[in-house]
Design a protein around this motif. Structure first.
Motif, PDB file in Angstrom:
ATOM      1  N   ILE A  16     -36.145 -10.277   1.787  1.00 10.47           N
ATOM      2  CA  ILE A  16     -36.100 -11.565   2.482  1.00 10.47           C
ATOM      3  C   ILE A  16     -37.411 -12.325   2.273  1.00 10.47           C
ATOM      4  CG2 ILE A  16     -36.003 -12.629   4.764  1.00 10.47           C
ATOM      5  CD1 ILE A  16     -34.099 -10.362   5.597  1.00 10.47           C
ATOM      6  N   ASN A  17     -38.513 -11.639   2.386  1.00 12.04           N
ATOM      7  CA  ASN A  17     -39.807 -12.287   2.217  1.00 12.04           C
ATOM      8  C   ASN A  17     -39.979 -12.837   0.810  1.00 12.04           C
ATOM      9  OD1 ASN A  17     -40.544 -11.828   4.822  1.00 12.04           O
ATOM     10  ND2 ASN A  17     -41.661  -9.943   4.397  1.00 12.04           N
ATOM     11  N   ARG A  18     -39.515 -12.091  -0.185  1.00 13.66           N
ATOM     12  CA  ARG A  18     -39.667 -12.550  -1.570  1.00 13.66           C
ATOM     13  C   ARG A  18     -38.829 -13.794  -1.825  1.00 13.66           C
ATOM     14  NH1 ARG A  18     -38.711  -9.059  -7.137  1.00 13.66           N
ATOM     15  NH2 ARG A  18     -39.388 -10.701  -8.556  1.00 13.66           N
ATOM     16  N   ARG A  19     -37.585 -13.791  -1.341  1.00 13.78           N
ATOM     17  CA  ARG A  19     -36.732 -14.968  -1.532  1.00 13.78           C
ATOM     18  C   ARG A  19     -37.293 -16.167  -0.769  1.00 13.78           C
ATOM     19  NH1 ARG A  19     -31.761 -14.666  -3.539  1.00 13.78           N
ATOM     20  NH2 ARG A  19     -30.974 -16.268  -2.121  1.00 13.78           N
ATOM     21  N   THR A  20     -37.795 -15.911   0.433  1.00 17.58           N
ATOM     22  CA  THR A  20     -38.382 -16.997   1.217  1.00 17.58           C
ATOM     23  C   THR A  20     -39.612 -17.571   0.530  1.00 17.58           C
ATOM     24  OG1 THR A  20     -37.603 -15.936   3.250  1.00 17.58           O
ATOM     25  CG2 THR A  20     -39.309 -17.616   3.471  1.00 17.58           C
ATOM     26  N   THR A  21     -40.442 -16.681  -0.017  1.00 21.59           N
ATOM     27  CA  THR A  21     -41.629 -17.138  -0.738  1.00 21.59           C
ATOM     28  C   THR A  21     -41.249 -17.964  -1.965  1.00 21.59           C
ATOM     29  OG1 THR A  21     -42.826 -15.157  -0.022  1.00 21.59           O
ATOM     30  CG2 THR A  21     -43.741 -16.379  -1.873  1.00 21.59           C
ATOM     31  N   THR A  22     -40.222 -17.503  -2.673  1.00 21.23           N
ATOM     32  CA  THR A  22     -39.754 -18.237  -3.854  1.00 21.23           C
ATOM     33  C   THR A  22     -39.275 -19.630  -3.482  1.00 21.23           C
ATOM     34  OG1 THR A  22     -39.084 -16.162  -4.910  1.00 21.23           O
ATOM     35  CG2 THR A  22     -38.135 -18.189  -5.786  1.00 21.23           C
ATOM     36  N   MET A  24     -40.103 -21.333  -0.821  1.00 21.23           N
ATOM     37  CA  MET A  24     -41.235 -22.131  -0.344  1.00 21.23           C
ATOM     38  C   MET A  24     -42.038 -22.700  -1.512  1.00 21.23           C
ATOM     39  SD  MET A  24     -42.607 -19.880   2.897  1.00 21.23           S
ATOM     40  CE  MET A  24     -44.082 -20.884   3.042  1.00 21.23           C
ATOM     41  N   ILE A  25     -42.235 -21.906  -2.557  1.00 20.42           N
ATOM     42  CA  ILE A  25     -42.976 -22.382  -3.735  1.00 20.42           C
ATOM     43  C   ILE A  25     -42.215 -23.517  -4.416  1.00 20.42           C
ATOM     44  CG2 ILE A  25     -43.790 -21.730  -6.036  1.00 20.42           C
ATOM     45  CD1 ILE A  25     -44.400 -18.957  -4.879  1.00 20.42           C
ATOM     46  N   ILE A 271     -41.388 -24.502 -11.058  1.00 22.56           N
ATOM     47  CA  ILE A 271     -40.065 -24.721 -10.480  1.00 22.56           C
ATOM     48  C   ILE A 271     -38.991 -24.082 -11.347  1.00 22.56           C
ATOM     49  CG2 ILE A 271     -38.353 -26.487  -9.908  1.00 22.56           C
ATOM     50  CD1 ILE A 271     -40.660 -28.337  -9.157  1.00 22.56           C
ATOM     51  N   GLY A 272     -39.085 -24.266 -12.666  1.00 21.37           N
ATOM     52  CA  GLY A 272     -38.096 -23.687 -13.563  1.00 21.37           C
ATOM     53  C   GLY A 272     -38.086 -22.172 -13.527  1.00 21.37           C
ATOM     54  N   LEU A 275     -36.734 -21.007 -10.113  1.00 21.27           N
ATOM     55  CA  LEU A 275     -35.293 -21.259 -10.037  1.00 21.27           C
ATOM     56  C   LEU A 275     -34.521 -20.220 -10.834  1.00 21.27           C
ATOM     57  CD1 LEU A 275     -34.761 -25.130 -10.315  1.00 21.27           C
ATOM     58  CD2 LEU A 275     -34.030 -23.628  -8.464  1.00 21.27           C
ATOM     59  N   ARG A 276     -35.059 -19.830 -11.985  1.00 20.82           N
ATOM     60  CA  ARG A 276     -34.414 -18.800 -12.790  1.00 20.82           C
ATOM     61  C   ARG A 276     -34.351 -17.476 -12.021  1.00 20.82           C
ATOM     62  NH1 ARG A 276     -37.689 -18.264 -17.547  1.00 20.82           N
ATOM     63  NH2 ARG A 276     -36.483 -19.927 -18.531  1.00 20.82           N
ATOM     64  N   LEU A 277     -35.438 -17.126 -11.350  1.00 17.71           N
ATOM     65  CA  LEU A 277     -35.441 -15.903 -10.544  1.00 17.71           C
ATOM     66  C   LEU A 277     -34.436 -15.995  -9.399  1.00 17.71           C
ATOM     67  CD1 LEU A 277     -39.265 -15.125 -10.216  1.00 17.71           C
ATOM     68  CD2 LEU A 277     -37.575 -13.807 -11.499  1.00 17.71           C
ATOM     69  N   LEU A 278     -34.327 -17.182  -8.805  1.00 20.64           N
ATOM     70  CA  LEU A 278     -33.460 -17.354  -7.655  1.00 20.64           C
ATOM     71  C   LEU A 278     -31.983 -17.372  -8.040  1.00 20.64           C
ATOM     72  CD1 LEU A 278     -34.203 -17.766  -4.645  1.00 20.64           C
ATOM     73  CD2 LEU A 278     -33.825 -20.203  -4.989  1.00 20.64           C
TER      74      LEU A 278
END
Length: 286
Positions: A16-22, A24-25, A271-272, A275-278
């Motif tokens: 959850i923290n990693r997705r939230t950090t992603t 937020m960035i 951002i790119g 976004l790819r990670l997400l």
């Protein structure tokens, strides 16, 4: 048993923290870019106009980026130039990404002859030096904003076309698509239900990653005199003018606009990448 539950909870919190950090960035980077674009578009002409009483001043509290030989505030000119570059990059990258999506899907669905023709066009475009082709198209189209947009849009589609083509070929060879074909579904149904949903993430990421290339090439051909007109406060124009005054010790004329352009490009790259990670199903839940 309790140790396994605790370990599972720790992994859940980390995910959850990693997705939230992603997220937020991504939001932070997009907020910075949107703010620069909005401020630059509504900025009054007087903010970056001439003021001969304050010419050739170095960076200070009043003029953070200094002033040039006409007394123009370099911070205001840089923001206005960046907003212009982002606007041009937005239009050019969008047109280029749509071209890539259409050609990539066509190459993967029109059979061997269609694939061969589009692949030849991609190889031809990639075989010509990028900046030379861009300058040629911009010059033929009359330079200016229109020439730069057309030049950037018609030279940045090959790489994304290759990516989408390979994705289409891979999806069409999957079992669920073959099953749909045997069930009598037409090509439009397969494209709408199977191809487009899977290609959407590649298209969005590819579109975002086209922005930094579009912005850099716009600045490059403007710097070389084949892009935006000299009266526009564009980054390429600013950097081109600053070359005449570097030998006089006016380093700030090139340093701050060049650094700002680099930051904008890195923001789009960030951002790119995030976004790819997400959007990647394999890495989104790591």
């Amino acid at each position: 048993m309790m140790h396994k539950i605790a370990a599972s909870n720790r992994r859940t919190v980390f995910t959850i923290n990693r997705r939230t950090t992603t997220l937020m960035i991504i939001v932070l980077a997009m907020t910075i870019l949107a703010s620069i674009t909005i401020v630059g578009s509504i900025m009054n002409v007087d903010a970056y106009g001439s003021n001969f009483m304050e010419k050739n001043q170095g960076p200070s509290i009043k003029h953070l980026f200094g002033t040039d030989y006409l007394g123009r505030d370099m911070l205001a000119r840089t923001i206005k130039g960046l907003s212009t570059s982002i606007f041009i990059g937005l239009i050019a990258a969008s047109v280029s990404a749509v071209m890539a999506a259409v050609l990539g899907m066509a190459a993967g669905t029109l059979g061997r002859h269609g694939d061969r023709i589009i692949s030849m066009a991609v190889n031809l475009m990639m075989g010509i030096p990028h900046i030379i082709l861009l300058m040629l198209i911009s010059f033929v189209c009359g330079k200016g904003v229109k020439g730069v947009i057309i030049g950037v849009a018609f030279t940045h589609w090959p790489n994304l076309t290759r990516v989408i083509r390979s994705e289409v070929i891979q999806i069409r060879s999957s079992q669920y698509v073959k099953a749909s074909i045997k069930m009598g579904k037409n090509g439009w149904w397969i494209a709408r239900k199977h191809l487009i949903p899977h290609l959407l993430s590649q298209f969005v990421v590819g579109l975002v990653l086209l922005f930094p290339h579009a912005i850099l090439h716009e600045a490059a051909i403007t710097f070389l005199g084949f892009g935006l007109p000299l009266q526009m406060p564009a980054i390429g124009v600013i950097l081109s003018e600053s070359m005449k005054y570097l030998s006089m010790g006016m380093w700030w004329l090139a340093f701050f606009p060049g650094l700002s352009l680099l930051v904008i490009v890195l923001l789009f790259d960030t951002i790119g990448d995030y976004l790819r990670l997400l959007m990647d199903p394999y890495s989104a839940h790591e």
